[in-house]
Design a protein around this motif. Structure first.
Motif, PDB file in Angstrom:
ATOM      1  N   GLY A   1       0.977  -1.209   0.062  1.00  0.00           N
ATOM      2  CA  GLY A   1      -0.196  -0.053   0.022  1.00  0.00           C
ATOM      3  C   GLY A   1       0.837   1.178   0.071  1.00  0.00           C
TER       4      GLY A   1
ATOM      5  N   ALA B   1       1.877   3.173  -2.495  1.00  0.00           N
ATOM      6  CA  ALA B   1       1.826   3.944  -3.511  1.00  0.00           C
ATOM      7  C   ALA B   1       1.157   5.368  -3.208  1.00  0.00           C
TER       8      ALA B   1
ATOM      9  N   GLY C   1      -0.702   7.829   0.424  1.00  0.00           N
ATOM     10  CA  GLY C   1      -1.285   7.935   1.622  1.00  0.00           C
ATOM     11  C   GLY C   1      -0.407   7.296   2.793  1.00  0.00           C
ATOM     12  N   LEU C   2      -1.006   6.819   3.841  1.00  0.00           N
ATOM     13  CA  LEU C   2      -0.466   6.262   4.958  1.00  0.00           C
ATOM     14  C   LEU C   2       1.090   5.519   4.552  1.00  0.00           C
TER      15      LEU C   2
ATOM     16  N   GLY D   1       1.965  -4.663  -8.170  1.00  0.00           N
ATOM     17  CA  GLY D   1       1.217  -5.860  -8.066  1.00  0.00           C
ATOM     18  C   GLY D   1       0.013  -5.710  -7.059  1.00  0.00           C
TER      19      GLY D   1
ATOM     20  N   ILE E   1      -0.129  -2.744   4.601  1.00  0.00           N
ATOM     21  CA  ILE E   1      -0.977  -1.339   4.849  1.00  0.00           C
ATOM     22  C   ILE E   1      -2.015  -1.514   3.438  1.00  0.00           C
ATOM     23  N   ALA E   2      -1.809  -2.146   2.548  1.00  0.00           N
ATOM     24  CA  ALA E   2      -2.604  -2.040   1.363  1.00  0.00           C
ATOM     25  C   ALA E   2      -4.229  -2.316   1.692  1.00  0.00           C
TER      26      ALA E   2
ATOM     27  N   ILE F   1      -8.464  -1.951   0.352  1.00  0.00           N
ATOM     28  CA  ILE F   1      -9.477  -0.963  -0.230  1.00  0.00           C
ATOM     29  C   ILE F   1     -10.049  -0.265   0.583  1.00  0.00           C
TER      30      ILE F   1
HETATM   31  N1  LIG Z   1      -7.251   7.015   6.125  1.00  0.00           N
HETATM   32  C1  LIG Z   1      -7.820   6.487   7.101  1.00  0.00           C
HETATM   33  O1  LIG Z   1      -8.643   7.502   7.990  1.00  0.00           O
HETATM   34  C2  LIG Z   1      -8.005   5.413   7.909  1.00  0.00           C
HETATM   35  C3  LIG Z   1      -8.328   5.019   8.980  1.00  0.00           C
HETATM   36  C4  LIG Z   1      -8.178   3.653   9.660  1.00  0.00           C
HETATM   37  C5  LIG Z   1      -7.678   2.714   8.680  1.00  0.00           C
HETATM   38  N2  LIG Z   1      -7.127   2.952   7.626  1.00  0.00           N
HETATM   39  C6  LIG Z   1      -6.193   2.080   6.881  1.00  0.00           C
HETATM   40  O2  LIG Z   1      -4.752   2.493   6.487  1.00  0.00           O
HETATM   41  C7  LIG Z   1      -4.349   2.029   5.438  1.00  0.00           C
HETATM   42  C8  LIG Z   1      -4.008   3.021   4.622  1.00  0.00           C
HETATM   43  O3  LIG Z   1      -4.994   4.220   4.284  1.00  0.00           O
HETATM   44  P1  LIG Z   1      -4.993   5.427   3.278  1.00  0.00           P
HETATM   45  O4  LIG Z   1      -5.677   6.753   3.955  1.00  0.00           O
HETATM   46  O5  LIG Z   1      -3.380   5.719   3.003  1.00  0.00           O
HETATM   47  O6  LIG Z   1      -5.606   4.494   2.254  1.00  0.00           O
HETATM   48  P2  LIG Z   1      -5.349   4.640   0.561  1.00  0.00           P
HETATM   49  O7  LIG Z   1      -6.451   3.818  -0.216  1.00  0.00           O
HETATM   50  O8  LIG Z   1      -4.836   5.836   0.037  1.00  0.00           O
HETATM   51  O9  LIG Z   1      -4.110   3.162   0.406  1.00  0.00           O
HETATM   52  C9  LIG Z   1      -4.182   2.044   0.477  1.00  0.00           C
HETATM   53  C10 LIG Z   1      -3.143   1.431  -0.510  1.00  0.00           C
HETATM   54  O10 LIG Z   1      -3.497   0.059  -1.156  1.00  0.00           O
HETATM   55  C11 LIG Z   1      -3.390   0.091  -2.426  1.00  0.00           C
HETATM   56  N3  LIG Z   1      -4.169  -1.279  -2.885  1.00  0.00           N
HETATM   57  C12 LIG Z   1      -5.292  -1.256  -3.010  1.00  0.00           C
HETATM   58  N4  LIG Z   1      -5.794  -2.687  -3.414  1.00  0.00           N
HETATM   59  C13 LIG Z   1      -4.568  -3.362  -3.550  1.00  0.00           C
HETATM   60  C14 LIG Z   1      -4.164  -4.486  -4.047  1.00  0.00           C
HETATM   61  N5  LIG Z   1      -5.173  -5.713  -4.351  1.00  0.00           N
HETATM   62  N6  LIG Z   1      -2.828  -4.877  -4.028  1.00  0.00           N
HETATM   63  C15 LIG Z   1      -1.871  -4.066  -3.836  1.00  0.00           C
HETATM   64  N7  LIG Z   1      -2.177  -2.943  -3.157  1.00  0.00           N
HETATM   65  C16 LIG Z   1      -3.483  -2.311  -3.269  1.00  0.00           C
HETATM   66  C17 LIG Z   1      -3.902   1.351  -3.076  1.00  0.00           C
HETATM   67  O11 LIG Z   1      -3.551   1.346  -4.290  1.00  0.00           O
HETATM   68  C18 LIG Z   1      -3.538   2.228  -2.161  1.00  0.00           C
HETATM   69  O12 LIG Z   1      -2.209   2.779  -2.411  1.00  0.00           O
HETATM   70  C19 LIG Z   1      -5.377   1.107   4.964  1.00  0.00           C
HETATM   71  O13 LIG Z   1      -5.360  -0.098   5.297  1.00  0.00           O
HETATM   72  C20 LIG Z   1      -6.691   1.666   5.547  1.00  0.00           C
HETATM   73  O14 LIG Z   1      -7.677   0.801   5.473  1.00  0.00           O
HETATM   74  C21 LIG Z   1      -6.950   4.336   7.077  1.00  0.00           C
END
Ligand SMILES: NC(=O)c1ccc[n+]([C@@H]2O[C@H](COP(=O)([O-])OP(=O)(O)OC[C@H]3O[C@@H](n4cnc5c(N)ncnc54)[C@H](O)[C@@H]3O)[C@@H](O)[C@H]2O)c1
Length: 258
Positions: free
Chosen positions: A17, A19, A21-22, A68, A96-97, A99
């Motif tokens: 994950g 690419a 965000g976190l 991937g 971290i990846a 949906i």
């Molecule tokens: N942002 C928030 O408020 C929050 C709160 C609680 C938990 N989270 C969790 O923290 C993590 C990061 O959150 P974020 O805000 O950066 O979200 P985001 O959607 O920006 O990041 C998720 C990443 O996962 C990648 N991804 C999705 N499907 C994939 C697959 N099949 N194979 C490989 N990569 C895949 C996406 O391309 C993306 O870069 C996630 O697990 C999310 O559920 C986020």
């Protein structure tokens, strides 16, 4: 905010994950703390994260990346194998990846089987498959850290995202089961449960007023920045957490207590 866990220097960590965000922020912070990285994401921006790290002084040889799908890892171990071959060890995995960005808000009646299956596949199966690909390297070395990401929506039961909440609840179970199974090889498996973070994925769907409401409901009267989660991930990757396993740590400025 920058953290310094000196014992992370020279460790090898896979971040999924990464690419955006976190995940991308975390990758950059780890690289600055001397961690060698394998970055994995299905979004093409994974290259951008890797290039940003490589452009910093002394980091050009510290990162491998692959575009991937975490769901297809059972047939393809080439990425994890190449990270181990390149860096000679495997110390940590951050699953971290998920949906999350563009997550469909829908009632349980309108939720389609396809949306349910896809969310469960990426958020739960993907974390299991990546752990399964990485654990044998850690077992060889009798040392390793696997960290999964849940969400405080599991505690709030927020309506209209039951597929996401169910998947993130399953991640807590996966963490506990893997902690028991891998503990004999000195592999700690933990989970971090963030509240809402101001990443692109959240900011594009949640109005400012909602963010302000969440801040006012938290003990610390603020929204947690990604850095607050990243420092917890660094602690769980470090030797300082060697006696903690199977746990879920909520990082949400004290809105929910586990
Ligand atoms: N942002 C928030 O408020 C929050 C709160 C609680 C938990 N989270 C969790 O923290 C993590 C990061 O959150 P974020 O805000 O950066 O979200 P985001 O959607 O920006 O990041 C998720 C990443 O996962 C990648 N991804 C999705 N499907 C994939 C697959 N099949 N194979 C490989 N990569 C895949 C996406 O391309 C993306 O870069 C996630 O697990 C999310 O559920 C986020």
């Amino acid at each position: 905010m920058s953290t310094h866990f000196s014992d992370l220097k020279g460790k090898v960590v896979i971040v999924t994950g990464a690419a955006g965000g976190l995940g991308s922020k975390c990758a950059l912070e780890l690289a600055r703390n001397g961690v060698k990285l394998g970055l994995f994401d299905m979004h093409p921006d994974i290259e951008k994260t890797a290039m940003e790290i490589k452009s910093e002084r002394g980091m050009e040889n510290n990162v491998l990346y692959k575009k991937g799908d975490v769901c297809s890892l059972d047939n393809d171990r080439s990425f994890t194998d190449s990270v181990y071959r390149a860096f000679g060890r495997m110390d940590g995995l951050l699953n971290i990846a998920a949906i999350y960005r563009g997550l469909k808000h829908t009632s349980l009646f309108d939720l389609t089987e396809k949306e349910w299956d896809n969310t469960m596949a990426v958020n739960v199966k993907g974390s299991w498959l990546m752990s399964k690909a990485v654990a044998p390297f850690m077992m060889k070395n009798k040392k390793g850290k696997i960290i999964n990401i849940s969400s405080t929506t599991v505690l709030s039961g927020t309506p209209q995202i039951m597929h996401y909440i169910t998947s993130k609840a399953a991640v807590v179970g996966l963490t506990r089961a893997m902690a028991r199974e891998l503990g004999g090889d000195n592999i700690q498996v933990n989970c971090v449960s963030p509240g809402i973070l101001p990443t692109e994925a959240s900011l594009e769907r949640l109005p400012d007023a909602y963010m302000e409401k969440l801040a006012s409901e938290s003990s610390l009267k603020r929204i947690t920045p990604p850095e607050g989660v990243i420092s917890t991930l660094e602690f769980l990757l470090s030797d300082a957490s060697d006696y903690i396993t199977g746990q879920t740590i909520v990082v949400d400025s004290g809105r929910y207590f586990l």
